[in-house]
Design an enzyme around this catalytic site. Structure first.
Site, PDB file in Angstrom:
ATOM      1  N   TYR A 189     -12.714   3.264  -1.912  1.00  0.00           N
ATOM      2  CA  TYR A 189     -13.158   3.861  -1.908  1.00  0.00           C
ATOM      3  C   TYR A 189     -14.320   5.276  -1.511  1.00  0.00           C
ATOM      4  CZ  TYR A 189     -14.376  -1.219  -1.161  1.00  0.00           C
ATOM      5  OH  TYR A 189     -13.782  -2.430  -1.701  1.00  0.00           O
ATOM      6  N   ARG A 236      -8.262   4.478   9.094  1.00  0.00           N
ATOM      7  CA  ARG A 236      -7.301   3.377   7.865  1.00  0.00           C
ATOM      8  C   ARG A 236      -7.072   4.448   6.765  1.00  0.00           C
ATOM      9  NH1 ARG A 236      -7.423  -3.081   5.368  1.00  0.00           N
ATOM     10  NH2 ARG A 236      -5.404  -3.080   6.397  1.00  0.00           N
TER      11      ARG A 236
HETATM   12  C1  LIG Z   1     -10.743 -11.220   0.804  1.00  0.00           C
HETATM   13  C2  LIG Z   1     -10.211  -9.927   0.948  1.00  0.00           C
HETATM   14  C3  LIG Z   1     -11.162  -8.924   2.186  1.00  0.00           C
HETATM   15  C4  LIG Z   1     -10.251  -7.615   2.420  1.00  0.00           C
HETATM   16  N1  LIG Z   1     -12.057  -6.931   3.054  1.00  0.00           N
HETATM   17  C5  LIG Z   1     -11.196  -5.619   3.179  1.00  0.00           C
HETATM   18  C6  LIG Z   1     -12.369  -4.442   3.944  1.00  0.00           C
HETATM   19  O1  LIG Z   1     -13.526  -4.955   4.274  1.00  0.00           O
HETATM   20  N2  LIG Z   1     -12.033  -3.578   4.195  1.00  0.00           N
HETATM   21  C7  LIG Z   1     -10.730  -3.012   4.155  1.00  0.00           C
HETATM   22  O2  LIG Z   1     -10.476  -2.015   4.717  1.00  0.00           O
HETATM   23  N3  LIG Z   1      -9.817  -3.933   4.024  1.00  0.00           N
HETATM   24  C8  LIG Z   1     -10.119  -5.391   3.452  1.00  0.00           C
HETATM   25  N4  LIG Z   1      -9.041  -5.667   2.865  1.00  0.00           N
HETATM   26  C9  LIG Z   1      -7.697  -5.474   3.001  1.00  0.00           C
HETATM   27  C10 LIG Z   1      -6.945  -6.000   4.228  1.00  0.00           C
HETATM   28  O3  LIG Z   1      -7.576  -5.854   5.445  1.00  0.00           O
HETATM   29  C11 LIG Z   1      -5.106  -6.186   4.135  1.00  0.00           C
HETATM   30  O4  LIG Z   1      -5.631  -4.656   3.652  1.00  0.00           O
HETATM   31  C12 LIG Z   1      -5.029  -6.864   2.946  1.00  0.00           C
HETATM   32  O5  LIG Z   1      -4.951  -7.972   3.104  1.00  0.00           O
HETATM   33  C13 LIG Z   1      -3.549  -6.721   2.916  1.00  0.00           C
HETATM   34  O6  LIG Z   1      -2.936  -7.182   4.212  1.00  0.00           O
HETATM   35  P1  LIG Z   1      -2.324  -8.626   5.071  1.00  0.00           P
HETATM   36  O7  LIG Z   1      -1.103  -8.654   3.587  1.00  0.00           O
HETATM   37  O8  LIG Z   1      -1.862  -8.724   6.112  1.00  0.00           O
HETATM   38  O9  LIG Z   1      -3.174  -9.668   3.797  1.00  0.00           O
HETATM   39  C14 LIG Z   1      -9.745  -7.406   2.351  1.00  0.00           C
HETATM   40  C15 LIG Z   1      -8.576  -8.181   1.807  1.00  0.00           C
HETATM   41  C16 LIG Z   1      -9.414  -9.593   1.547  1.00  0.00           C
HETATM   42  C17 LIG Z   1      -7.686 -10.494   1.066  1.00  0.00           C
END
Ligand SMILES: Cc1cc2nc3c(=O)[nH]c(=O)nc-3n(C[C@H](O)[C@H](O)[C@H](O)COP(=O)(O)O)c2cc1C
Length: 374
Positions: A189, A236
């Site tokens: 972003y 972040r």
């Molecule tokens: C459905 C979905 C929505 C997400 N929305 C955001 C978001 O709004 N902001 C962000 O920084 N990362 C977002 N992410 C990334 C997650 O915060 C995270 O970095 C990613 O799922 C990897 O972590 P995990 O392996 O625990 O799932 C999103 C990921 C998913 C799957």
């Protein structure tokens, strides 16, 4: 046992949290069509309030930075008031929630902003495609996909407006009762577009050297910390991510510059997306978390493909102070309990990850030994 480390309390800046399980920001698109948060979001976050800390879904600070159907914003009084109902709901059940402040930059389709070209550091399109707004006869379900477009190069005037929008967003977030804010500098972003060399070809004081590429971030952090105590501000970042056409010539040097900036600004934490296995993002060949540690003495939250034991181990060996969980939080509102008791995790139905109402959002039950959930 290293799993225990995950359930020790922690002080992040001036916030005390009872465990080190952080709910990662998850865009779930349950605001209304005008990007105003809904009571359903309050219910969803309250279900997950035993997380040490909830980071809200990405929340746009400016209409020009909003390119996601039904994602929330925080640029208006109406949005701020609606968010207050959400934070009240979380606080009523004992939780803590930070607002993730967002601007999508080049990843906004013109369809969302009255046909204008989106803004970015340089006229270079993101790679891939994204969800367009729904057609007039939309009945729910998947949205049409469209490729990213070549953005308009921002003027210094645009940059000043962007910085001011972050300041206003931070002010609104505190008025809305959030416990703090997280500046979204990750995932391709607008801030990340300035930070990484592949998307920033500017010749002015915002491009070129690492010192120049972090300048926008510094100005945004200054604007945000003028509104919010830095002890309640996090950042972040994903300096090794190559998703959506991102890339940097030297992620380790970039990471150190980000860490030094956060250190000098007194930020409470850095939330680093550095997965331990490929999934949402590729596992980097050259991890940078140790470089961050060498220059930043605040809290480091690591994210990416963790389970309970791996999270406990990362904390026990001092690599990270806390771990955030994204996808596991979709289907496991009681994730803290499940990790603590080594209970099985439910699988999310990704058909409802980014669209819908209650189904696939607030209807995942807590674990029950009498049979459910997986
Ligand atoms: C459905 C979905 C929505 C997400 N929305 C955001 C978001 O709004 N902001 C962000 O920084 N990362 C977002 N992410 C990334 C997650 O915060 C995270 O970095 C990613 O799922 C990897 O972590 P995990 O392996 O625990 O799932 C999103 C990921 C998913 C799957």
């Amino acid at each position: 046992m290293s799993l225990d480390a995950l359930f020790e309390p922690l002080t992040i800046g001036s916030l005390e949290i009872p465990n080190r399980v952080i709910m990662a920001p998850l865009t779930r698109a349950r605001a209304d069509e005008r990007h105003v948060p809904t009571p359903l979001q309050g219910e969803y976050y309250a279900q997950r309030a035993d997380a040490g800390l909830i980071i809200s879904e990405a929340t746009a600070v400016d209409p020009l930075g909003m390119g996601w159907y039904r994602a929330p914003g925080i640029w208006s009084d109406e949005m701020t008031t609606a968010w207050k109902a959400v934070t009240d709901h979380v606080h009523a059940v004992g939780g803590r929630i930070y607002c993730q402040l967002w601007h999508m930059g080049r990843l906004v389709l013109p369809d969302y902003i009255g046909g204008q070209r989106p803004i970015a550091p340089s006229p270079i399109a993101g790679e891939g495609e994204t969800m367009a707004p729904p057609p007039d006869d939309y009945q729910g379900g998947f949205l049409p996909m469209k490729p990213y477009v070549v953005p308009r190069e921002m003027t210094e005037g645009d940059i000043g407006q962007l910085v001011a929008a972050y300041g206003q967003g931070a002010r609104n977030a505190m008025r809305a009762g959030f416990d703090g804010v997280e500046v979204h500098g990750a995932n391709g972003y607008i801030i990340d577009q300035f930070l990484q060399s592949k998307s920033n070809h500017r010749q002015d004081r915002y491009g070129g050297s690492v010192e120049n590429r972090v300048r926008l971030l510094q100005e945004i952090i200054d604007a945000v910390t003028a509104e919010v105590d830095p002890a309640r501000v996090g950042l972040r970042v994903s300096p090794t991510s190559e998703r959506k056409g991102m890339g940097d010539s030297n992620p380790a040097a970039l990471t150190e510059a980000i860490g030094r900036l956060a250190q000098q600004s007194g930020l409470a934490y850095i939330h680093l997306i550095e997965p331990i296995a490929s999934g949402f993002m590729e596992k980097p060949d050259y991890p940078v978390i140790d470089r961050l540690r060498s220059v930043f003495s605040g809290t480091i939250i690591q994210n990416g493909s963790f389970d309970g034991p791996a999270a406990g181990e990362a904390i026990a060996k001092g690599q990270a102070d806390a771990i955030s969980f994204g996808r596991p939080y979709i289907a496991n509102p009681d994730l803290v309990t499940r990790l603590r008791r080594s209970l099985p995790l439910a699988e999310a139905n990704f058909d409802y990850a980014y669209v819908g109402e209650e189904r696939g959002y607030t209807d995942y039950p807590a674990f029950s030994a009498s049979g459910c959930c997986v």
